[in-house]
Design a protein around this motif. Sequence first.
Motif: not given
Length: 201
Positions: A16-21, A55-61, A121-137
């Motif tokens: 959170r500090k990194s993205r806010r910076s 977006a909030s708290d530095g999340e990607i817009s 369940w009736a949405l085609d796609l959900v684009l959601l924010p996150l704090v950290a991730f790895d390259d396996e999902g």
Amino acid sequence: MNNAPDFKQNLRRQMRKSRRSLSPAQQRQHAHGLLATLRRLTLFRRSRSIALYLASDGEISAEQVIHYCRKLGKQCFLPVLHPVRHNRLWFIPYNKDTRLSDNIYGIKEPALVQAPRRPAWALDLVLLPLVAFDDEGGRLGMGGGYYDRTFAFKQGWRKDRGTRLIGLAHDLQKVDQLKTESWDIPLEGVATEQRFYRAAR
């Protein structure tokens, strides 16, 4: 690989500090790159009803993505904290004239004034924010479990059916590895300003 509570909390604070910076110029650049990444995805192009976030708290817009979706006639939805069921979300249409208000976390969301709702369940796609991730999902959220509980129907044999979920993040939020828990919802992958990290199946 460590997934102890203290490790998770420290990682959340660090990310959170990194993205806010990031400077406003960097945020705009990343938002532009994110849209370019999504436009290359067949799943995004084919989806007609898409849930996003403000977006909030530095999340990607996701604002540029929202404008692009409206331009193509896709339906946009925003998450709203469920007024009764704990740690769950409703999804409300998001148009140019949608009235917004602050929720308990200070995040803008559509005001609940007889607003029509779209079941998760009736949405085609959900684009959601996150704090950290790895390259396996693997995904680390804020810890409230809102998306995990709302999309619990995606676990088990139903994970490849219906609504698809993609995490959105700055590339700097990527870590080497995150342990996935039994309650974690499966993502198709994570889109950043640099590329799409497809989840391992």
